[in-house]
Design an enzyme around this catalytic site. Structure first.
Site, PDB file in Angstrom:
ATOM      1  NE  ARG A   1      26.819  17.884   1.775  1.00 39.83           N
ATOM      2  CZ  ARG A   1      27.492  17.631   2.883  1.00 39.83           C
ATOM      3  NH1 ARG A   1      27.022  16.777   3.782  1.00 39.83           N
ATOM      4  NH2 ARG A   1      28.653  18.189   3.097  1.00 39.83           N
TER       5      ARG A   1
ATOM      6  CB  SER B   1      37.851  22.403   1.909  1.00 34.04           C
ATOM      7  OG  SER B   1      37.056  22.629   3.041  1.00 34.04           O
TER       8      SER B   1
ATOM      9  CE  LYS C   1      34.932  17.948  -2.921  1.00 32.69           C
ATOM     10  NZ  LYS C   1      34.816  18.778  -1.708  1.00 32.69           N
TER      11      LYS C   1
ATOM     12  CG  ASP D   1      31.696  16.971  -5.332  1.00 30.11           C
ATOM     13  OD1 ASP D   1      32.369  17.412  -4.384  1.00 30.11           O
ATOM     14  OD2 ASP D   1      30.518  16.579  -5.205  1.00 30.11           O
TER      15      ASP D   1
ATOM     16  CG  PHE E   1      42.845  30.415  -5.611  1.00 30.76           C
ATOM     17  CD1 PHE E   1      41.611  29.764  -5.665  1.00 30.76           C
ATOM     18  CD2 PHE E   1      43.057  31.351  -4.594  1.00 30.76           C
ATOM     19  CE1 PHE E   1      40.602  30.055  -4.733  1.00 30.76           C
ATOM     20  CE2 PHE E   1      42.055  31.642  -3.669  1.00 30.76           C
ATOM     21  CZ  PHE E   1      40.831  30.988  -3.748  1.00 30.76           C
TER      22      PHE E   1
ATOM     23  CD  GLU F   1      51.483  31.617  -7.265  1.00 33.26           C
ATOM     24  OE1 GLU F   1      52.561  31.227  -6.795  1.00 33.26           O
ATOM     25  OE2 GLU F   1      51.377  32.242  -8.338  1.00 33.26           O
TER      26      GLU F   1
HETATM   27  P1  GTP Z   1      32.122  21.430  -2.344  1.00 29.88           P
HETATM   28  O1  GTP Z   1      31.621  21.692  -3.719  1.00 29.88           O
HETATM   29  O2  GTP Z   1      31.248  21.949  -1.276  1.00 29.88           O
HETATM   30  O3  GTP Z   1      32.463  19.997  -2.108  1.00 29.88           O
HETATM   31  O4  GTP Z   1      33.466  22.335  -2.154  1.00 29.88           O
HETATM   32  P2  GTP Z   1      34.870  22.268  -2.909  1.00 29.88           P
HETATM   33  O5  GTP Z   1      35.774  21.345  -2.160  1.00 29.88           O
HETATM   34  O6  GTP Z   1      34.669  22.009  -4.342  1.00 29.88           O
HETATM   35  O7  GTP Z   1      35.438  23.749  -2.682  1.00 29.88           O
HETATM   36  P3  GTP Z   1      35.669  24.919  -3.727  1.00 29.88           P
HETATM   37  O8  GTP Z   1      36.766  24.606  -4.681  1.00 29.88           O
HETATM   38  O9  GTP Z   1      34.384  25.322  -4.306  1.00 29.88           O
HETATM   39  O10 GTP Z   1      36.198  26.063  -2.761  1.00 29.88           O
HETATM   40  C1  GTP Z   1      35.408  26.560  -1.711  1.00 29.88           C
HETATM   41  C2  GTP Z   1      35.909  27.893  -1.271  1.00 29.88           C
HETATM   42  O11 GTP Z   1      37.301  27.829  -0.946  1.00 29.88           O
HETATM   43  C3  GTP Z   1      35.763  28.964  -2.343  1.00 29.88           C
HETATM   44  O12 GTP Z   1      35.316  30.143  -1.743  1.00 29.88           O
HETATM   45  C4  GTP Z   1      37.159  29.118  -2.877  1.00 29.88           C
HETATM   46  O13 GTP Z   1      37.400  30.413  -3.379  1.00 29.88           O
HETATM   47  C5  GTP Z   1      38.041  28.797  -1.667  1.00 29.88           C
HETATM   48  N1  GTP Z   1      39.343  28.206  -2.081  1.00 29.88           N
HETATM   49  C6  GTP Z   1      39.522  27.200  -2.964  1.00 29.88           C
HETATM   50  N2  GTP Z   1      40.850  26.949  -3.162  1.00 29.88           N
HETATM   51  C7  GTP Z   1      41.517  27.816  -2.363  1.00 29.88           C
HETATM   52  C8  GTP Z   1      42.909  28.053  -2.112  1.00 29.88           C
HETATM   53  O14 GTP Z   1      43.814  27.423  -2.678  1.00 29.88           O
HETATM   54  N3  GTP Z   1      43.209  29.025  -1.209  1.00 29.88           N
HETATM   55  C9  GTP Z   1      42.236  29.747  -0.572  1.00 29.88           C
HETATM   56  N4  GTP Z   1      42.617  30.697   0.283  1.00 29.88           N
HETATM   57  N5  GTP Z   1      40.915  29.556  -0.789  1.00 29.88           N
HETATM   58  C10 GTP Z   1      40.555  28.609  -1.669  1.00 29.88           C
HETATM   59  C1  SPV Z   2      28.936  19.461  -0.452  1.00 29.02           C
HETATM   60  O1  SPV Z   2      28.315  19.978   0.484  1.00 29.02           O
HETATM   61  O2  SPV Z   2      29.858  18.671  -0.257  1.00 29.02           O
HETATM   62  C2  SPV Z   2      28.580  19.824  -1.832  1.00 29.02           C
HETATM   63  C3  SPV Z   2      27.327  20.495  -2.025  1.00 29.02           C
HETATM   64  O3  SPV Z   2      29.283  19.534  -2.784  1.00 29.02           O
HETATM   65  S1  SPV Z   2      26.035  19.393  -2.014  1.00 29.02           S
HETATM   66  O4  SPV Z   2      25.815  18.928  -3.364  1.00 29.02           O
HETATM   67  O5  SPV Z   2      24.891  20.171  -1.531  1.00 29.02           O
HETATM   68  O6  SPV Z   2      26.308  18.276  -1.167  1.00 29.02           O
HETATM   69 MN    MN Z   3      32.838  21.604  -5.349  1.00 28.99          MN
END
Ligand code: GTP
Ligand code: SPV
Ligand code: MN
Length: 602
Positions: free
Chosen positions: A92, A273, A275, A298, A510, A512
């Site tokens: 984005r 981060s 979600k 999301d 994760f 945990e």
């Molecule tokens: P968007 O889809 O961009 O909105 O991101 P999201 O908030 O869904 O994040 P997502 O769960 O995909 O995690 C993003 C990154 O953070 C990945 O590389 C995960 O492996 C890492 N991650 C997620 N949860 C944890 C956690 O509890 N600890 C750590 N160390 N890393 C994590």
């Molecule tokens: C984000 O960036 O917050 C995403 C990926 O979930 S996108 O759909 O490209 O916005």
């Molecule tokens: Mn996501």
């Protein structure tokens, strides 16, 4: 959607030419017909295709035969494909994202602003003739369970079959959506033009007063799949404020304890981060009988029903981050993406399987995300590489996912990447302090957005890039929701990302994270009454977090309050808030003062 009177002479000539093509689609909605005619006249496609619901296979096979999708190993990844985006178009782009309101103040100081008339003029210049030689696809979609009174509808126009395929996977699209739209004028129109992909001429423009989104010179994720961040967050947030509900950047899960009691939990974390990972959480093996079911990964739309707050997921599929996903961190995701999935910008193995950093041992030979031979290259998959997967592929889907009312919310989480200062978990004393928790959200940036990675930035409610109006009014709206909902969810702030002096994560994260959720369910149910009251919220007693993998010393470290660090944090937060001037709610200012006084005397 309001009708518009901006047909220009020049396009009027072309409009004649396209009127017949649009009429032959047999769309009963007159406003939609006029839009289609206008945008066809502007973009001048060779033909127009209305998506009715059964086109996905055909679109995918033509992308495969054009070489734009690579078919993956049919034994291990049936019906799955790799797509490589343009290297200048991989995330984005917030600097090109605009909220277009007549008054600049209504977009607020945290959004890029443009006048709606200027936005239309700019779009017309960039879009004129941009579909020539191409097909114009019309994708009607529903956001939310089909039977839900809280669902919304939209129509995306695009020249990009990869965008169509993704839209068909992440929304309920086609005839059922068109039927639901019927003759209504209350649908959101998104117009997407792939264009040159020139980042200097890239615009993602939102016109909340017209329920319209205009996107040009990009084809990536949230810039181009207009149902997602553009409609379900930016435009929907404006509807939510107007109509008294919440459109939030939140995952939503139903957690069931061994005693059978269920808890609805939503959580806002900035992009990349956690979600999606938290929404797919697999409890650690010693937490026998604990279950987690997914409602959303999301976005959550939350409405007040009989005094409680309920969350629905507007989406129908995942667009999730690939790197870091593996059998330990997220087995449920790995299971879902083993078939019927489009991978974007991951690496490719010699056996035709997708690969990314963090999946497992690196194979001796790989093709990187740009299609280049990767001999000892540093990064094989793009850090923001993603999977698109239908949500119905997911094995732990909650029954509440298709419930028209949704999931009753008992607790809401805020969090983000913070390697220092911010404790593992803390509970807000009340709703107003919880709103302050959200407003104070600051996190290290990630590869999900174009720009610097790892810098702390203020990201209130993880909505800095997604609030479609003045963020000070958004804070007031949150406060107002607290008085609308009697049975208010408790609010928590979590941080899975504390690091030690060696740069290693202190908390294993994760699965945990379920141990923190265990504490939260104890608090919400009233079973855990003890807690450490601090100016920054209620922290757990160390003994109340059952974490066999973390030493007591390290647990104490991430459950402590660094008074001076928090006073500095407040200074920075207040500097951020000062840009809102008088529009910033008084109630929130009082909460800040209370926190500051508490810390000064701590
Ligand atoms: P968007 O889809 O961009 O909105 O991101 P999201 O908030 O869904 O994040 P997502 O769960 O995909 O995690 C993003 C990154 O953070 C990945 O590389 C995960 O492996 C890492 N991650 C997620 N949860 C944890 C956690 O509890 N600890 C750590 N160390 N890393 C994590
Ligand atoms: C984000 O960036 O917050 C995403 C990926 O979930 S996108 O759909 O490209 O916005
Ligand atoms: Mn996501």
């Amino acid at each position: 959607t309001t009708e518009f009177g901006w047909f220009e002479e020049e396009e009027e000539g072309y409009a004649e030419k396209y009127r017949g093509a649009v009429d032959s689609l047999k769309i009963e909605n007159g406003v939609l017909r006029r839009y289609l005619t206008y945008f066809a006249a502007l973009t001048r496609p060779d033909n127009i295709v209305l998506i009715r619901g059964d086109e996905l296979e055909g679109i995918i096979s033509s992308l495969v035969s054009e070489g734009k999708l690579i078919r993956l190993n049919g034994k291990t990844y049936p019906n799955s494909y790799l797509y490589r985006s343009d290297p200048s178009d991989v995330a984005r782009s917030e600097k090109n994202t605009y909220i277009c309101t007549p008054e600049r103040e209504d977009a607020g100081p945290t959004n890029n602003w443009m006048n709606p008339a200027d936005a239309l003029a700019r779009f017309r210049d960039l879009a004129r003739g941009a579909y020539s030689g191409k097909t114009m696809y019309v994708v009607p979609y529903i956001l939310g369970p089909e039977e839900s009174p809280f669902a919304e509808t939209g129509v995306e126009i695009t020249d990009n079959p990869y965008v169509v395929a993704n839209m068909m996977m992440i929304t309920r699209s086609g005839k059922r959506a068109l039927d639901r739209i019927g003759e209504s004028t209350r649908f959101v129109l998104g117009v997407h033009v792939t264009g040159s992909l020139n980042p200097e001429e890239r615009y993602i423009m939102h016109l909340p007063e017209d329920d319209m989104i205009l996107s040009v010179n990009t084809a990536y994720g949230g810039n181009a799949l207009l149902s997602k961040k553009c409609h379900a967050l930016r435009i929907a947030s404006v509807h939510a404020k107007r109509d008294g509900w919440m459109a939030e950047h939140m995952m939503a899960i139903e957690v069931v304890r061994p005693d059978g009691r269920a808890f609805g939990i939503t959580g806002a974390f900035p992009s990349a981060s956690g979600k999606t990972n938290l929404s797919m959480i697999m409890p650690p093996s010693d937490m026998e009988g604990w279950k987690a079911y997914l409602v959303s990964d999301d976005i959550a739309w939350m409405h007040s029903v009989n005094g409680s707050l309920y969350a629905i997921n507007p989406e129908y599929g995942f667009f999730g981050v690939a790197p870091g996903t593996n059998e330990r961190t997220n087995p449920n995701a790995l299971d879902a993406i083993r078939h019927d999935t489009i991978f974007t910008n991951v690496a490719l193995t010699d056996s035709g399987e997708p690969w990314w950093e963090g999946l497992g041992p690196r194979p001796p030979h790989l093709i990187d995300w740009q299609g280049r031979d990767c001999n000892g290259c540093e990064q094989a998959a793009h850090p923001n590489s993603r999977f698109t997967t239908p949500i119905l592929n997911y094995r732990q889907l909650s029954a509440k996912y298709s419930d028209p009312r949704g999931l009753k919310v008992d607790a809401m989480l805020f969090g983000g990447r913070r390697s220092t200062l911010v404790p593992l978990v803390r509970e807000a004393r009340n709703w107003a302090q919880g709103v302050l928790f959200g407003a104070m959200l600051r996190a290290e940036t990630t590869a999900a957005i174009t720009g610097k990675v790892g810098v702390v930035r203020q990201d209130p409610m993880a909505m800095i890039a997604f609030c479609g109006y003045n963020m000070a009014d958004y804070f007031s709206h949150w406060l107002r929701m607290g008085s609308m909902v009697k049975d208010r969810p408790r609010i928590y702030y979590v941080n899975w990302f504390r690091k030690d002096s060696k740069g290693e994560f202190i908390w294993p994260g994760f699965g945990e994270n379920m141990r923190v959720i265990e504490w939260i369910t104890g608090r919400v149910s009233g079973e855990i009454t003890k807690g450490i009251e601090t100016p920054i919220g209620i922290l757990p007693e160390v003994d109340d977090i059952r974490a066999p993998g973390v030493s007591r010393e390290r647990l104490e470290e991430i459950l402590s309050v660094d008074r001076d660090g928090w006073l500095r944090e407040l200074d920075e937060v207040e500097a951020f808030f000062s840009q809102f001037g008088d529009r910033f709610p008084v109630e929130l200012r009082k909460e800040i003062e209370r926190m500051r006084e508490g810390l000064e005397n701590w």
